[in-house]
Design a protein around this motif. Sequence first.
Motif, PDB file in Angstrom:
ATOM      1  N   GLU A  99       0.820  -1.216   0.000  1.00 46.75           N
ATOM      2  CA  GLU A  99       0.000   0.000   0.000  1.00 46.75           C
ATOM      3  C   GLU A  99       0.852   1.264   0.000  1.00 46.75           C
ATOM      4  O   GLU A  99       0.480   2.288  -0.592  1.00 46.75           O
ATOM      5  CB  GLU A  99      -0.905  -0.034   1.241  1.00 46.75           C
ATOM      6  N   ALA A 100       1.984   1.206   0.673  1.00 42.90           N
ATOM      7  CA  ALA A 100       2.802   2.404   0.823  1.00 42.90           C
ATOM      8  C   ALA A 100       4.254   1.998   1.059  1.00 42.90           C
ATOM      9  O   ALA A 100       4.579   0.816   1.250  1.00 42.90           O
ATOM     10  CB  ALA A 100       2.306   3.251   1.999  1.00 42.90           C
ATOM     11  N   SER A 101       5.143   2.983   1.057  1.00 39.35           N
ATOM     12  CA  SER A 101       6.531   2.750   1.441  1.00 39.35           C
ATOM     13  C   SER A 101       7.092   4.045   2.008  1.00 39.35           C
ATOM     14  O   SER A 101       6.552   5.132   1.772  1.00 39.35           O
ATOM     15  CB  SER A 101       7.379   2.275   0.255  1.00 39.35           C
ATOM     16  N   LEU A 102       8.183   3.920   2.759  1.00 43.89           N
ATOM     17  CA  LEU A 102       8.869   5.080   3.314  1.00 43.89           C
ATOM     18  C   LEU A 102      10.360   4.822   3.221  1.00 43.89           C
ATOM     19  O   LEU A 102      10.843   3.729   3.555  1.00 43.89           O
ATOM     20  CB  LEU A 102       8.468   5.311   4.779  1.00 43.89           C
ATOM     21  N   VAL A 103      11.103   5.829   2.767  1.00 42.74           N
ATOM     22  CA  VAL A 103      12.543   5.692   2.568  1.00 42.74           C
ATOM     23  C   VAL A 103      13.296   6.348   3.720  1.00 42.74           C
ATOM     24  O   VAL A 103      12.979   7.460   4.142  1.00 42.74           O
ATOM     25  CB  VAL A 103      12.957   6.318   1.218  1.00 42.74           C
ATOM     26  N   PHE A 104      14.287   5.625   4.223  1.00 45.76           N
ATOM     27  CA  PHE A 104      15.199   6.128   5.257  1.00 45.76           C
ATOM     28  C   PHE A 104      16.583   6.352   4.639  1.00 45.76           C
ATOM     29  O   PHE A 104      16.826   6.014   3.487  1.00 45.76           O
ATOM     30  CB  PHE A 104      15.304   5.110   6.405  1.00 45.76           C
ATOM     31  N   VAL A 233      11.476  -4.705   4.686  1.00 42.89           N
ATOM     32  CA  VAL A 233      12.563  -3.739   4.812  1.00 42.89           C
ATOM     33  C   VAL A 233      13.648  -4.117   3.811  1.00 42.89           C
ATOM     34  O   VAL A 233      13.864  -5.291   3.530  1.00 42.89           O
ATOM     35  CB  VAL A 233      13.118  -3.754   6.250  1.00 42.89           C
ATOM     36  N   GLY A 234      14.316  -3.129   3.266  1.00 43.43           N
ATOM     37  CA  GLY A 234      15.408  -3.427   2.344  1.00 43.43           C
ATOM     38  C   GLY A 234      16.332  -2.243   2.178  1.00 43.43           C
ATOM     39  O   GLY A 234      16.110  -1.176   2.756  1.00 43.43           O
ATOM     40  N   THR A 235      17.365  -2.454   1.379  1.00 38.26           N
ATOM     41  CA  THR A 235      18.294  -1.367   1.090  1.00 38.26           C
ATOM     42  C   THR A 235      18.147  -0.923  -0.354  1.00 38.26           C
ATOM     43  O   THR A 235      17.694  -1.667  -1.214  1.00 38.26           O
ATOM     44  CB  THR A 235      19.757  -1.792   1.326  1.00 38.26           C
ATOM     45  N   LEU A 236      18.607   0.287  -0.592  1.00 33.04           N
ATOM     46  CA  LEU A 236      18.693   0.836  -1.940  1.00 33.04           C
ATOM     47  C   LEU A 236      20.161   0.957  -2.351  1.00 33.04           C
ATOM     48  O   LEU A 236      20.478   1.585  -3.355  1.00 33.04           O
ATOM     49  CB  LEU A 236      18.014   2.208  -1.996  1.00 33.04           C
ATOM     50  N   SER A 237      21.045   0.349  -1.571  1.00 30.63           N
ATOM     51  CA  SER A 237      22.482   0.551  -1.738  1.00 30.63           C
ATOM     52  C   SER A 237      23.219  -0.722  -2.117  1.00 30.63           C
ATOM     53  O   SER A 237      24.446  -0.719  -2.211  1.00 30.63           O
ATOM     54  CB  SER A 237      23.072   1.111  -0.441  1.00 30.63           C
ATOM     55  N   GLY A 244      20.438   4.198   0.567  1.00 32.19           N
ATOM     56  CA  GLY A 244      19.204   4.352   1.328  1.00 32.19           C
ATOM     57  C   GLY A 244      18.618   3.027   1.761  1.00 32.19           C
ATOM     58  O   GLY A 244      19.133   1.952   1.446  1.00 32.19           O
ATOM     59  N   GLY A 245      17.547   3.124   2.525  1.00 33.68           N
ATOM     60  CA  GLY A 245      16.796   1.962   2.954  1.00 33.68           C
ATOM     61  C   GLY A 245      15.321   2.284   2.856  1.00 33.68           C
ATOM     62  O   GLY A 245      14.934   3.452   2.724  1.00 33.68           O
ATOM     63  N   TYR A 246      14.482   1.250   2.913  1.00 36.46           N
ATOM     64  CA  TYR A 246      13.049   1.489   2.795  1.00 36.46           C
ATOM     65  C   TYR A 246      12.287   0.486   3.629  1.00 36.46           C
ATOM     66  O   TYR A 246      12.797  -0.591   3.967  1.00 36.46           O
ATOM     67  CB  TYR A 246      12.588   1.377   1.336  1.00 36.46           C
ATOM     68  N   VAL A 247      11.062   0.852   3.965  1.00 39.11           N
ATOM     69  CA  VAL A 247      10.101  -0.107   4.483  1.00 39.11           C
ATOM     70  C   VAL A 247       8.872  -0.037   3.589  1.00 39.11           C
ATOM     71  O   VAL A 247       8.347   1.052   3.312  1.00 39.11           O
ATOM     72  CB  VAL A 247       9.745   0.152   5.961  1.00 39.11           C
ATOM     73  N   ALA A 248       8.450  -1.188   3.070  1.00 37.43           N
ATOM     74  CA  ALA A 248       7.221  -1.303   2.284  1.00 37.43           C
ATOM     75  C   ALA A 248       6.156  -1.858   3.217  1.00 37.43           C
ATOM     76  O   ALA A 248       6.345  -2.911   3.834  1.00 37.43           O
ATOM     77  CB  ALA A 248       7.440  -2.215   1.083  1.00 37.43           C
ATOM     78  N   CYS A 249       5.026  -1.149   3.336  1.00 41.25           N
ATOM     79  CA  CYS A 249       4.121  -1.405   4.456  1.00 41.25           C
ATOM     80  C   CYS A 249       2.729  -0.865   4.139  1.00 41.25           C
ATOM     81  O   CYS A 249       2.442  -0.456   3.019  1.00 41.25           O
ATOM     82  CB  CYS A 249       4.677  -0.718   5.703  1.00 41.25           C
TER      83      CYS A 249
END
Length: 393
Positions: A99-104, A233-237, A244-249
Amino acid sequence: MAFEHITEAINEMKEQGTFRKLVPLESAQGNEVTIDGKSLVQLSSNNYLGLANHPRLKQAAIEAVEQYGAGTGSVRTIAGTFEMHEAFERELAEFKHTEASLVFQSGFATNLGVLSALLGPEDVVISDALNHASIIDGIRLTKAARRIYKHVDLEDLEKALKETQDYRTRLVVTDGVFSMDGNIAPLPAIVELAEKYDAAVMVDDAHASGVLGKNGRGTVNHFGLDGRVALQVGTLSKAIGVLGGYVACSQDVRDYLIHKGRPFLFSTSHPPAVVAANREAIRVMKEEEELFDKLWANTEFFKNGLRDLGFDIGHATTPITPVMLGEETLAHTFSDKLKDHGVFAQSIAFPTVERGKARIRTIVTAEHTRDDLERALEAFKTVAEELNVTLHA
């Protein structure tokens, strides 16, 4: 003087042969890299798909800098959310079928932020014994109870689930691909157990994003479990090639983390070049499926080559292949000698792995040629002979 114990610890590492210096690269990340003026086959990078130096990502980054500048000047919650940040998060959520994601700012920061924000004293986190250090540190920051189950041991996991029925939320946390051994978590069975005992599941796909699943969507998609895992959760690196990192949630979790996720709240947002390159990486993964074919063909060739030489490579089924050597000093010496024979493959030892389980961790990529891998196998064979390493061919 201050920190005398630090000096003593450093001297002890040097005496034991376990002190390691950083190794600066003098070239772009690729199938070969330049170190100390010498070209070496790169077997230690997480650049699974070769995206770190992909022309499309570089061009996207350049255009973003020209249009939006070098930085953002603020945290996301004040003035640092550009439209491109949210557009990328929408694209990422669609890619992950959530439904959504947020990048850290990093994968490490994501685990810290997600676990510390979502769990309280009324909750319990149930974690695989070999989960990544960022998960361990995230758990340390929670006020939740914690249970550690034996590595990929489903009976021990079920025991933990049975014994934690009284908590408000029970969160089972596992790596999708375990970073040191290269094995894949038995996610279908984990999800079934969690559903049986009304628990939620969180998967860290740092080494599965861009590797497993259709177009690199990760472990959840690989096993056909879309919609049944609460947090991805995962990385973009790593395979994504940038940072970066992300959570898909769910949307609610995203909204809550924006307000409560401390690494998100108190870190300046990713610069435009990073965001644009990440967005382009997702598009490349959708459009250039041949990268995945090459990655897995190279993986099979290299694993078979190491086995045929008689090396112990454990139970790895992914592009991560540990060459198990046991002793820390042997692993470090082996790695150093590989450089002499044209291969950069870093040793991994305590405290990253248990004492006595030191190894050379190799990672093949879609960029490697067959010649690269044949040269690397010959180097492993030669160094083993030089160091009298017992093989099992």
